[in-house]
Design a protein around this motif. Structure first.
Motif, PDB file in Angstrom:
ATOM      1  N   PHE A  33       0.890  -1.175   0.000  1.00 17.05           N
ATOM      2  CA  PHE A  33       0.000   0.000   0.000  1.00 17.05           C
ATOM      3  C   PHE A  33       0.918   1.213   0.000  1.00 17.05           C
ATOM      4  O   PHE A  33       1.531   1.506   1.036  1.00 17.05           O
ATOM      5  CB  PHE A  33      -0.889   0.034   1.238  1.00 17.05           C
ATOM      6  CG  PHE A  33      -1.944  -1.050   1.273  1.00 17.05           C
ATOM      7  CD1 PHE A  33      -3.060  -0.993   0.454  1.00 17.05           C
ATOM      8  CD2 PHE A  33      -1.819  -2.120   2.139  1.00 17.05           C
ATOM      9  CE1 PHE A  33      -4.038  -1.985   0.499  1.00 17.05           C
ATOM     10  CE2 PHE A  33      -2.786  -3.112   2.195  1.00 17.05           C
ATOM     11  CZ  PHE A  33      -3.889  -3.039   1.368  1.00 17.05           C
ATOM     12  N   ALA A  38       2.418  -4.491   3.062  1.00 20.18           N
ATOM     13  CA  ALA A  38       1.513  -5.156   4.017  1.00 20.18           C
ATOM     14  C   ALA A  38       1.802  -6.650   4.071  1.00 20.18           C
ATOM     15  O   ALA A  38       1.716  -7.271   5.126  1.00 20.18           O
ATOM     16  CB  ALA A  38       0.064  -4.915   3.624  1.00 20.18           C
ATOM     17  N   PRO A  57       0.191  -9.179  15.847  1.00 16.72           N
ATOM     18  CA  PRO A  57      -0.094  -7.848  16.384  1.00 16.72           C
ATOM     19  C   PRO A  57      -0.762  -6.961  15.339  1.00 16.72           C
ATOM     20  O   PRO A  57      -0.762  -7.273  14.142  1.00 16.72           O
ATOM     21  CB  PRO A  57       1.287  -7.313  16.752  1.00 16.72           C
ATOM     22  CG  PRO A  57       2.247  -8.098  15.920  1.00 16.72           C
ATOM     23  CD  PRO A  57       1.622  -9.427  15.669  1.00 16.72           C
ATOM     24  N   SER A  58      -1.308  -5.856  15.802  1.00 18.09           N
ATOM     25  CA  SER A  58      -1.982  -4.910  14.925  1.00 18.09           C
ATOM     26  C   SER A  58      -1.040  -4.473  13.791  1.00 18.09           C
ATOM     27  O   SER A  58       0.131  -4.189  14.028  1.00 18.09           O
ATOM     28  CB  SER A  58      -2.402  -3.702  15.766  1.00 18.09           C
ATOM     29  OG  SER A  58      -3.087  -2.811  14.945  1.00 18.09           O
ATOM     30  N   GLY A  59      -1.541  -4.479  12.578  1.00 19.59           N
ATOM     31  CA  GLY A  59      -0.754  -4.004  11.436  1.00 19.59           C
ATOM     32  C   GLY A  59       0.139  -5.054  10.804  1.00 19.59           C
ATOM     33  O   GLY A  59       0.873  -4.753   9.859  1.00 19.59           O
ATOM     34  N   CYS A  60       0.070  -6.325  11.250  1.00 23.57           N
ATOM     35  CA  CYS A  60       0.995  -7.341  10.707  1.00 23.57           C
ATOM     36  C   CYS A  60       0.523  -7.889   9.368  1.00 23.57           C
ATOM     37  O   CYS A  60       1.257  -8.623   8.712  1.00 23.57           O
ATOM     38  CB  CYS A  60       1.204  -8.476  11.707  1.00 23.57           C
ATOM     39  SG  CYS A  60      -0.246  -9.531  11.879  1.00 23.57           S
ATOM     40  N   GLY A  61      -0.720  -7.573   8.962  1.00 26.56           N
ATOM     41  CA  GLY A  61      -1.166  -8.012   7.636  1.00 26.56           C
ATOM     42  C   GLY A  61      -2.266  -9.067   7.644  1.00 26.56           C
ATOM     43  O   GLY A  61      -2.618  -9.588   6.589  1.00 26.56           O
ATOM     44  N   LYS A  62      -2.837  -9.356   8.809  1.00 31.57           N
ATOM     45  CA  LYS A  62      -3.862 -10.415   8.911  1.00 31.57           C
ATOM     46  C   LYS A  62      -5.078 -10.093   8.040  1.00 31.57           C
ATOM     47  O   LYS A  62      -5.516 -10.907   7.239  1.00 31.57           O
ATOM     48  CB  LYS A  62      -4.362 -10.573  10.368  1.00 31.57           C
ATOM     49  CG  LYS A  62      -3.283 -10.745  11.385  1.00 31.57           C
ATOM     50  CD  LYS A  62      -3.850 -10.865  12.789  1.00 31.57           C
ATOM     51  CE  LYS A  62      -4.479  -9.610  13.347  1.00 31.57           C
ATOM     52  NZ  LYS A  62      -3.568  -8.532  13.686  1.00 31.57           N
ATOM     53  N   THR A  63      -5.620  -8.874   8.227  1.00 29.72           N
ATOM     54  CA  THR A  63      -6.828  -8.502   7.486  1.00 29.72           C
ATOM     55  C   THR A  63      -6.537  -8.428   5.996  1.00 29.72           C
ATOM     56  O   THR A  63      -7.365  -8.834   5.169  1.00 29.72           O
ATOM     57  CB  THR A  63      -7.377  -7.158   8.007  1.00 29.72           C
ATOM     58  OG1 THR A  63      -7.738  -7.350   9.375  1.00 29.72           O
ATOM     59  CG2 THR A  63      -8.590  -6.695   7.235  1.00 29.72           C
ATOM     60  N   THR A  64      -5.363  -7.939   5.641  1.00 39.16           N
ATOM     61  CA  THR A  64      -4.998  -7.874   4.217  1.00 39.16           C
ATOM     62  C   THR A  64      -5.001  -9.272   3.616  1.00 39.16           C
ATOM     63  O   THR A  64      -5.538  -9.492   2.519  1.00 39.16           O
ATOM     64  CB  THR A  64      -3.615  -7.211   4.041  1.00 39.16           C
ATOM     65  OG1 THR A  64      -3.657  -5.925   4.649  1.00 39.16           O
ATOM     66  CG2 THR A  64      -3.230  -7.084   2.585  1.00 39.16           C
ATOM     67  N   GLU A 179     -11.879 -10.873  13.223  1.00 40.19           N
ATOM     68  CA  GLU A 179     -12.078 -10.430  14.612  1.00 40.19           C
ATOM     69  C   GLU A 179     -13.567 -10.374  14.962  1.00 40.19           C
ATOM     70  O   GLU A 179     -14.066  -9.338  15.439  1.00 40.19           O
ATOM     71  CB  GLU A 179     -11.450  -9.042  14.820  1.00 40.19           C
ATOM     72  CG  GLU A 179      -9.995  -8.990  14.396  1.00 40.19           C
ATOM     73  CD  GLU A 179      -9.041  -8.742  15.538  1.00 40.19           C
ATOM     74  OE1 GLU A 179      -9.473  -8.753  16.706  1.00 40.19           O
ATOM     75  OE2 GLU A 179      -7.852  -8.574  15.259  1.00 40.19           O
TER      76      GLU A 179
HETATM   77  N1  LIG Z   1      -6.265   0.301   2.298  1.00 42.46           N
HETATM   78  C1  LIG Z   1      -5.069   0.528   2.849  1.00 42.46           C
HETATM   79  N2  LIG Z   1      -4.343   1.616   2.489  1.00 42.46           N
HETATM   80  C2  LIG Z   1      -3.124   1.846   3.016  1.00 42.46           C
HETATM   81  N3  LIG Z   1      -2.523   1.035   3.915  1.00 42.46           N
HETATM   82  C3  LIG Z   1      -3.191  -0.054   4.310  1.00 42.46           C
HETATM   83  C4  LIG Z   1      -4.499  -0.360   3.802  1.00 42.46           C
HETATM   84  N4  LIG Z   1      -4.905  -1.515   4.373  1.00 42.46           N
HETATM   85  C5  LIG Z   1      -3.912  -1.907   5.202  1.00 42.46           C
HETATM   86  N5  LIG Z   1      -2.882  -1.042   5.165  1.00 42.46           N
HETATM   87  C6  LIG Z   1      -1.607  -1.166   5.903  1.00 42.46           C
HETATM   88  O1  LIG Z   1      -1.121  -2.476   5.707  1.00 42.46           O
HETATM   89  C7  LIG Z   1      -0.595  -3.001   6.916  1.00 42.46           C
HETATM   90  C8  LIG Z   1      -1.328  -4.259   7.297  1.00 42.46           C
HETATM   91  O2  LIG Z   1      -2.668  -3.919   7.655  1.00 42.46           O
HETATM   92  P1  LIG Z   1      -3.744  -5.001   8.083  1.00 42.46           P
HETATM   93  O3  LIG Z   1      -5.038  -4.286   8.295  1.00 42.46           O
HETATM   94  O4  LIG Z   1      -3.720  -6.134   7.155  1.00 42.46           O
HETATM   95  O5  LIG Z   1      -3.153  -5.481   9.515  1.00 42.46           O
HETATM   96  P2  LIG Z   1      -3.847  -6.305  10.657  1.00 42.46           P
HETATM   97  O6  LIG Z   1      -2.840  -7.288  11.110  1.00 42.46           O
HETATM   98  O7  LIG Z   1      -5.145  -6.852  10.205  1.00 42.46           O
HETATM   99  O8  LIG Z   1      -4.080  -5.206  11.771  1.00 42.46           O
HETATM  100  P3  LIG Z   1      -5.291  -5.006  12.805  1.00 42.46           P
HETATM  101  O9  LIG Z   1      -5.203  -6.154  13.779  1.00 42.46           O
HETATM  102  O10 LIG Z   1      -4.980  -3.683  13.435  1.00 42.46           O
HETATM  103  O11 LIG Z   1      -6.554  -4.995  12.016  1.00 42.46           O
HETATM  104  C9  LIG Z   1      -0.703  -1.882   7.944  1.00 42.46           C
HETATM  105  O12 LIG Z   1       0.520  -1.209   7.982  1.00 42.46           O
HETATM  106  C10 LIG Z   1      -1.811  -1.011   7.396  1.00 42.46           C
HETATM  107  O13 LIG Z   1      -1.645   0.318   7.813  1.00 42.46           O
END
Ligand SMILES: Nc1ncnc2c1ncn2[C@@H]1O[C@H](COP(=O)(O)OP(=O)(O)OP(=O)(O)O)[C@@H](O)[C@H]1O
Length: 385
Positions: A33, A38, A57-64, A179
């Motif tokens: 991104f 990600a 942890p938050s931001g590690c890429g799980k949701t992506t 989640e």
């Molecule tokens: N649409 C987007 N635009 C820009 N950056 C993004 C976007 N989606 C995710 N990111 C970035 O990609 C990285 C991974 O995000 P992701 O949401 O996959 O993490 P996560 O592990 O699911 O976090 P959380 O537990 O906080 O939801 C983060 O640095 C986030 O800021």
């Protein structure tokens, strides 16, 4: 798992384990991104019928990663297969997946039955069949009595059960949950975890679940994928994640752990030798990820350390500097000057006898079993985030 069949008298034939079918395959998927990566070349297999959890942890890429499986996010590189079909360029609604989000995302103007039947109407399933399938799924999620209510007339747990029913009623190839219980209070969350697990087992639906809660991941999953900073660090059953972490990140992220500085001095055969303060420690080399001569960290969980009277057979000696009563256990803090670390180590004692036996100021011996410790090359700060 090895299946055994009996032939005639007592002759037993060992069959090779059945090869599990792959429900989702992710091959070298990368997602950027802007400047932020990600996901770095992630590969992963999800087996048919398993409950797989993405933990980190938050931001590690799980949701992506979940969104890539769902088709809400496009990969920069790599390929995704669902049920053997390449879906990298297939839109979400053609992927045969059910999705449950944290915030339920129910239609406020529709009653429960209409919310659940929505996906079936979109697929132009005949009306009678929709009614029957909605009825069955309402029974499964124990909401038969609520079919005519609007979402705002339901509790958080009930709304999440509607969201789950809506995802399951289409009989998806894969159920994705992001989640789903994080908005619920602790007791309800535990109930919902049990309920989801039961439903998943009953239906045998392949499930990918996202959480940052390690307890939830360990309690529910067949396998856990531990992620950090866009990388998959380990994919293992929960007990292996906890007992045999493959790297310092996994060891520290899942459960509590003491980190003891040591030096890897030599190895003979399958045994590695370490200097731990002035003590000599031996570990099986299957528990060592370091080279001889390196500074290492020994990882040992608080519940695997035992306090013993001061005696020559103790591995280390120290002084109790405090304790915390935790209800079903006590955490004892022990200063070990010999290790040269600024913080006391934590020893977890089941029951509360330890607090009486080892009051603050008492000298104690420390022991642990080789099989419970792991040695890793001393982690740099960057490698451990
Ligand atoms: N649409 C987007 N635009 C820009 N950056 C993004 C976007 N989606 C995710 N990111 C970035 O990609 C990285 C991974 O995000 P992701 O949401 O996959 O993490 P996560 O592990 O699911 O976090 P959380 O537990 O906080 O939801 C983060 O640095 C986030 O800021």
């Amino acid at each position: 798992m090895t299946e055994t069949i009996k032939e005639e008298a007592s002759l037993e034939v060992q069959l090779p384990p059945a090869k599990p079918k792959i429900a989702v395959q992710i091959d070298g998927v990368r997602k950027q991104f802007g400047d932020a990566t990600a996901l770095h070349e992630v590969s992963l297999k999800v087996y048919q019928g398993e409950f797989l959890t993405l933990l980190g942890p938050s931001g590690c890429g799980k949701t992506t990663l979940l969104n890539l499986m769902a088709g809400f996010v496009e990969a920069d590189n790599g390929e995704i297969f669902i049920d053997g079909l390449l879906v990298t360029d297939t839109p979400p609604y053609q992927r045969d997946i059910g999705i449950v989000f944290q915030n339920y995302a129910l239609f406020p103007h529709m009653n429960v039955a209409d919310n659940i039947g929505y996906g079936l109407r979109m697929r132009r399933i005949p009306k009678e069949e929709i009614q029957e399938r909605v009825k069955q799924i309402l029974k499964l999620v124990k909401l038969e009595a609520f079919s005519q209510r609007r979402p705002r007339e339901l509790s958080g747990g009930q709304q999440q059960r509607v969201a789950l029913a809506r995802a399951l009623v289409i009989r998806p190839k894969v159920l994705l949950l992001d989640e789903p219980f994080s908005a619920l209070d602790k007791n309800l969350r535990l109930d919902m975890q049990q309920e989801l697990k039961e439903i998943q087992r009953k239906l045998g639906v392949t499930t990918v679940f996202v959480t940052h809660d390690q307890g939830e991941a360990l309690a529910m999953s067949d396998r856990v994928v531990v992620m950090s900073a866009g990388h998959v660090r380990q994919v293992s059953p929960p007990s292996d994640i906890y007992r045999n972490p493959h790297d310092p990140f996994v060891a520290s992220f899942v459960g509590d752990v003491n980190v003891l500085p040591a030096r890897y001095t030599s190895h003979d055969g399958n045994i590695g030798h370490f200097e731990l303060g002035s003590a000599q420690l031996r570990l099986g080399i299957d528990r060592v990820q370091a080279s001889v001569g390196e500074a290492v960290d020994i990882y040992i969980r608080p519940e695997n350390i035992h306090l013993v009277p001061l005696q020559p057979s103790a591995l280390l000696t120290g002084t109790v500097v405090g304790h915390v009563f935790q209800g079903d256990h006590a955490d004892m803090f022990v200063d070990i000057p010999d290790l040269g670390i600024p913080k006391p180590i934590t020893v977890r004692a089941l029951g509360l006898q330890a607090i009486d036996d080892w009051p603050t100021g008492a000298g104690v011996g420390i022991n642990f079993m080789e099989k419970d410790a792991s040695a890793f090359t001393r982690a740099t700060k960057e490698a451990n985030t």
